[in-house]
Design an enzyme around this catalytic site. Structure first.
Site, PDB file in Angstrom:
ATOM      1  N   TRP A  65       0.845  -1.218   0.000  1.00 30.47           N
ATOM      2  CA  TRP A  65       0.000   0.000   0.000  1.00 30.47           C
ATOM      3  C   TRP A  65       0.868   1.251   0.000  1.00 30.47           C
ATOM      4  O   TRP A  65       1.912   1.275   0.662  1.00 30.47           O
ATOM      5  CB  TRP A  65      -0.862  -0.011   1.263  1.00 30.47           C
ATOM      6  CG  TRP A  65      -1.430   1.308   1.668  1.00 30.47           C
ATOM      7  CD1 TRP A  65      -0.781   2.316   2.344  1.00 30.47           C
ATOM      8  CD2 TRP A  65      -2.754   1.799   1.424  1.00 30.47           C
ATOM      9  NE1 TRP A  65      -1.633   3.381   2.535  1.00 30.47           N
ATOM     10  CE2 TRP A  65      -2.851   3.095   1.983  1.00 30.47           C
ATOM     11  CE3 TRP A  65      -3.880   1.254   0.786  1.00 30.47           C
ATOM     12  CZ2 TRP A  65      -4.017   3.864   1.936  1.00 30.47           C
ATOM     13  CZ3 TRP A  65      -5.046   2.031   0.736  1.00 30.47           C
ATOM     14  CH2 TRP A  65      -5.109   3.306   1.302  1.00 30.47           C
TER      15      TRP A  65
ATOM     16  N   ARG B  15      -0.523  16.601  13.196  1.00 32.44           N
ATOM     17  CA  ARG B  15       0.419  15.864  12.341  1.00 32.44           C
ATOM     18  C   ARG B  15       0.744  16.541  11.008  1.00 32.44           C
ATOM     19  O   ARG B  15       0.107  17.481  10.608  1.00 32.44           O
ATOM     20  CB  ARG B  15      -0.143  14.464  12.055  1.00 32.44           C
ATOM     21  CG  ARG B  15      -1.469  14.435  11.349  1.00 32.44           C
ATOM     22  CD  ARG B  15      -1.901  13.001  11.022  1.00 32.44           C
ATOM     23  NE  ARG B  15      -3.223  12.977  10.431  1.00 32.44           N
ATOM     24  CZ  ARG B  15      -4.349  12.864  11.134  1.00 32.44           C
ATOM     25  NH1 ARG B  15      -4.317  12.763  12.444  1.00 32.44           N
ATOM     26  NH2 ARG B  15      -5.514  12.881  10.508  1.00 32.44           N
ATOM     27  N   ASP B  16       1.718  15.953  10.349  1.00 30.02           N
ATOM     28  CA  ASP B  16       2.142  16.255   8.974  1.00 30.02           C
ATOM     29  C   ASP B  16       2.980  17.534   8.863  1.00 30.02           C
ATOM     30  O   ASP B  16       2.597  18.501   8.189  1.00 30.02           O
ATOM     31  CB  ASP B  16       0.927  16.313   8.015  1.00 30.02           C
ATOM     32  CG  ASP B  16       0.065  15.068   8.098  1.00 30.02           C
ATOM     33  OD1 ASP B  16       0.589  14.024   8.523  1.00 30.02           O
ATOM     34  OD2 ASP B  16      -1.134  15.138   7.752  1.00 30.02           O
TER      35      ASP B  16
ATOM     36  N   GLN C  38       4.219   7.459   2.085  1.00 29.46           N
ATOM     37  CA  GLN C  38       3.616   6.603   3.108  1.00 29.46           C
ATOM     38  C   GLN C  38       3.452   5.210   2.508  1.00 29.46           C
ATOM     39  O   GLN C  38       2.921   5.054   1.399  1.00 29.46           O
ATOM     40  CB  GLN C  38       2.244   7.156   3.516  1.00 29.46           C
ATOM     41  CG  GLN C  38       2.310   8.414   4.346  1.00 29.46           C
ATOM     42  CD  GLN C  38       2.781   8.117   5.759  1.00 29.46           C
ATOM     43  OE1 GLN C  38       2.030   7.633   6.579  1.00 29.46           O
ATOM     44  NE2 GLN C  38       4.049   8.414   6.039  1.00 29.46           N
TER      45      GLN C  38
ATOM     46  N   PHE D  62       4.347   8.561  10.276  1.00 25.65           N
ATOM     47  CA  PHE D  62       3.364   9.254   9.454  1.00 25.65           C
ATOM     48  C   PHE D  62       4.030  10.335   8.592  1.00 25.65           C
ATOM     49  O   PHE D  62       5.246  10.501   8.586  1.00 25.65           O
ATOM     50  CB  PHE D  62       2.264   9.850  10.349  1.00 25.65           C
ATOM     51  CG  PHE D  62       1.112   8.880  10.603  1.00 25.65           C
ATOM     52  CD1 PHE D  62       1.235   7.522  10.366  1.00 25.65           C
ATOM     53  CD2 PHE D  62      -0.112   9.349  11.091  1.00 25.65           C
ATOM     54  CE1 PHE D  62       0.171   6.633  10.584  1.00 25.65           C
ATOM     55  CE2 PHE D  62      -1.178   8.480  11.311  1.00 25.65           C
ATOM     56  CZ  PHE D  62      -1.040   7.124  11.063  1.00 25.65           C
ATOM     57  N   SER D  63       3.197  11.122   7.903  1.00 25.39           N
ATOM     58  CA  SER D  63       3.706  12.022   6.866  1.00 25.39           C
ATOM     59  C   SER D  63       4.610  13.124   7.392  1.00 25.39           C
ATOM     60  O   SER D  63       4.528  13.516   8.562  1.00 25.39           O
ATOM     61  CB  SER D  63       2.533  12.646   6.110  1.00 25.39           C
ATOM     62  OG  SER D  63       2.027  11.685   5.233  1.00 25.39           O
TER      63      SER D  63
ATOM     64  N   GLU E 227      -5.421  17.962   7.068  1.00 26.60           N
ATOM     65  CA  GLU E 227      -4.273  17.070   6.884  1.00 26.60           C
ATOM     66  C   GLU E 227      -3.300  17.667   5.877  1.00 26.60           C
ATOM     67  O   GLU E 227      -3.677  18.391   4.955  1.00 26.60           O
ATOM     68  CB  GLU E 227      -4.740  15.692   6.388  1.00 26.60           C
ATOM     69  CG  GLU E 227      -5.539  14.928   7.427  1.00 26.60           C
ATOM     70  CD  GLU E 227      -5.753  13.462   7.055  1.00 26.60           C
ATOM     71  OE1 GLU E 227      -5.355  12.590   7.842  1.00 26.60           O
ATOM     72  OE2 GLU E 227      -6.332  13.197   5.983  1.00 26.60           O
TER      73      GLU E 227
ATOM     74  N   ASN F 297       0.301   5.743   0.453  1.00 23.88           N
ATOM     75  CA  ASN F 297      -0.501   6.970   0.386  1.00 23.88           C
ATOM     76  C   ASN F 297       0.417   8.173   0.239  1.00 23.88           C
ATOM     77  O   ASN F 297       1.279   8.153  -0.661  1.00 23.88           O
ATOM     78  CB  ASN F 297      -1.578   7.055   1.481  1.00 23.88           C
ATOM     79  CG  ASN F 297      -1.140   6.887   2.898  1.00 23.88           C
ATOM     80  OD1 ASN F 297      -0.690   5.828   3.297  1.00 23.88           O
ATOM     81  ND2 ASN F 297      -1.286   7.912   3.710  1.00 23.88           N
ATOM     82  N   ASP F 298       0.275   9.197   1.025  1.00 21.89           N
ATOM     83  CA  ASP F 298       0.864  10.510   0.767  1.00 21.89           C
ATOM     84  C   ASP F 298       2.323  10.529   0.286  1.00 21.89           C
ATOM     85  O   ASP F 298       3.169   9.850   0.873  1.00 21.89           O
ATOM     86  CB  ASP F 298       0.883  11.346   2.056  1.00 21.89           C
ATOM     87  CG  ASP F 298      -0.369  11.200   2.878  1.00 21.89           C
ATOM     88  OD1 ASP F 298      -1.327  10.567   2.423  1.00 21.89           O
ATOM     89  OD2 ASP F 298      -0.369  11.721   4.001  1.00 21.89           O
TER      90      ASP F 298
HETATM   91  C1  FRU Z   1      -3.213  11.759   4.952  1.00 24.94           C
HETATM   92  C2  FRU Z   1      -2.751  11.067   6.227  1.00 24.94           C
HETATM   93  C3  FRU Z   1      -1.862  11.969   7.039  1.00 24.94           C
HETATM   94  C4  FRU Z   1      -1.076  11.001   7.871  1.00 24.94           C
HETATM   95  C5  FRU Z   1      -0.889   9.853   6.915  1.00 24.94           C
HETATM   96  C6  FRU Z   1      -0.929   8.511   7.549  1.00 24.94           C
HETATM   97  O1  FRU Z   1      -3.533  10.893   3.936  1.00 24.94           O
HETATM   98  O2  FRU Z   1      -3.863  10.615   6.973  1.00 24.94           O
HETATM   99  O3  FRU Z   1      -2.559  12.932   7.797  1.00 24.94           O
HETATM  100  O4  FRU Z   1       0.138  11.521   8.315  1.00 24.94           O
HETATM  101  O5  FRU Z   1      -1.919   9.949   5.952  1.00 24.94           O
HETATM  102  O6  FRU Z   1      -0.635   7.517   6.638  1.00 24.94           O
END
Ligand code: FRU
Length: 494
Positions: free
Chosen positions: A35, A161-162, A54, A97-98, A216, A37-38
């Protein structure tokens, strides 16, 4: 972290070995398996561009976040790098996380700021999260040393976060998203003189939309004499064509200077109008361009590739951002995408009669299409391209709708993927011409309208067999003034 990384690599190699490539991207960044993501830590460091993301190397679902990594000398050809981060300290026990990456003043050390994530109850979000901003450093952007927590917030905040970091003058700035005690989405600003000790500066932005409880992945950067704040509000309801996805990314524009408040001058708008665009992150390239990568994926709708293909999620192509004369954000594929073109079919001016269709290409897996429609000479209700069109009739429809004044992607007849449609309002120029640039990969479509004034980005997973492209007019005629199809090569070096 060595041991955790070795386990992650072992798992991803297994997923890669069994991967089904029917929809796996040719010219978009993706993990070898599992998987994603970001996009995270997009940056230029010691002569190479770096994109982290991610990543869950253990399955095609969101869990135990690691950071995957690719790098490039030219943003055309990319090299797969070892996984950069795994959860390994108490602060990031349930996920790395991000976050973002910057280079030290002497250019020798990469500083990565990321969110260390823990579930308060150890298993899920039900009793809240414990989120802190952490630092890690590296000399080669490949292997990192975790330095621990640099920003701890009020413990009662469930979302915190982020971090996105940049430097101006002698000061380092960090923004990240937070959910306030009143349940409002905010962007917090911290500053540092030495990259290690961080102090609260201000709440830079509170979303005026009371439904937005968390913002986010905020990204804050200058374009011309304005500052753009891109963020992903969680909570806002569907509104007409907007907010149709479980997760949506948008932006506001304003003015800002260190020590001053951010004054918003432009209302919130979506950044992209497709089914799958989220958590974008940008950096400034050495030649001064503002380049952004976004995530194509979904937390809400299972993706067809998640089931049996061994991978889930990809990034968009790099997009160069600007503000146009109306002060709106535009996004256009970075010029490097053109370097992937290996052959071109010139189709040239074409006129379609009433309800006519024309086959352009019999089998296209990775193409970059340039199309111009003369709206003054077009009477069709809709005109567009059926892409990923297989013998059984399945296809995704990229169209201009003259009644709605919108460009969209219609998934009603797509083989797999989301069936609904998404569409962006467009504004043909004084010459009444509409220009479309359409990037079609094995499992995705990105549409750029009129120099990037609108973009529509969605997955499209075709059926087996050759994937044709057909131009068609509905209930009227169409005058196409310009049309060519470029085949694109793979971005991968390894
Ligand atoms: C956005 C998010 C971020 C977080 C990350 C976790 O897609 O939810 O806020 O850091 O993905 O995977």
């Amino acid at each position: 972290m060595k041991e955790q990384l070795a386990k992650a690599e072992e798992s991803v190699a297994k997923l890669q070995a069994n991967r089904n490539d029917r929809w796996y991207p040719t010219f978009h960044i993706a993990a070898p398996g599992g998987w994603i993501n970001d996009p995270n830590g997009v940056s230029f460091f010691k002569g190479r561009y770096h994109v982290y993301f991610q990543h869950n190397p253990f399955s095609t679902h969101h869990a135990t976040m690691h950071w995957g990594h690719v790098s490039s000398t030219d943003m055309v050809t990319w090299k797969r790098e070892p996984i950069a981060f795994a959860p390994s300290i108490e602060a990031d026990r349930d996920g790395v996380f991000s976050g973002s990456a910057v280079s030290s003043d002497d250019g020798d050390t990469m500083y990565v700021y990321y969110t260390g994530h823990r579930w308060a109850n150890g298993v899920n979000e039900d009793e809240g999260n414990d989120q802190v901003q952490c630092l890690a450093t590296s000399q080669d952007a490949i292997s990192f040393e975790k330095q621990g927590v640099v920003v701890r917030g009020p413990e009662e905040l469930p979302h915190f976060r982020d971090p996105k970091v940049w430097k101006m003058g002698d000061t380092w700035y960090m923004v990240f998203g937070a959910c306030s005690v009143e349940n409002r989405g905010e962007v917090w600003l911290y500053t540092s003189a030495n990259m290690e000790d961080w102090e609260f500066d201000s709440i830079l932005f509170r979303d005026p939309d009371p439904e937005a409880f968390m913002l986010e992945c905020p990204d804050f950067f200058p374009l011309g004499d304005k500052w753009v704040l891109v963020y992903c509000p969680m909570g806002p309801a569907i509104s007409g064509y907007a907010n149709r996805n479980g997760h949506n990314a948008g932006y506001v524009v304003g003015t800002w200077a260190p020590g001053e408040p951010f004054i918003q001058t432009k209302q919130y708008d979506l950044e992209d109008w497709g089914h799958n665009f989220y958590a974008p992150q940008s950096f400034e390239s050495p030649d001064g361009r503002r380049i952004q990568y976004g995530w194509m994926g979904s937390f809400n709708h299972p993706l067809a590739s998640q089931e049996a293909d061994g991978w889930s999620g990809q990034l968009t192509v790099g997009r160069e951002l600007s503000l146009n004369a109306d002060g709106a954000l535009t996004a256009w594929p970075i010029a490097e995408v053109e370097d992937l073109r290996v052959s071109t079919t010139e189709i040239g001016p074409v006129n379609l009669g009433f309800d006519e269709s024309l086959r352009l290409v019999d089998d296209a897996t990775a193409v970059d299409i340039e199309l111009e429609i003369d709206l003054a000479a077009t009477t069709a209700n809709r005109v567009g391209l059926q892409v990923h069109k297989t013998e059984d009739g399945h296809h995704s429809y990229v169209y201009y709708d003259d009644l709605a004044g919108r460009v969209g992607i219609d998934g009603r007849l797509s083989y797999a993927g989301e069936s609904g449609y998404r569409a962006a309002a467009v504004n043909p120029g004084a010459d009444n011409k509409l220009q479309l640039r359409i990037l079609v990969d094995r499992g995705s479509i990105e549409v750029f309208v009129n120099h990037g004034e609108a973009t529509v980005t969605s997955f499209s997973f075709p059926a087996d067999g050759p994937r044709a492209i057909e131009l068609c007019s509905e209930a009227g005629t169409a005058a196409i003034t310009d049309l060519r199809v470029h085949s694109l090569r793979s971005i991968w070096e390894n």
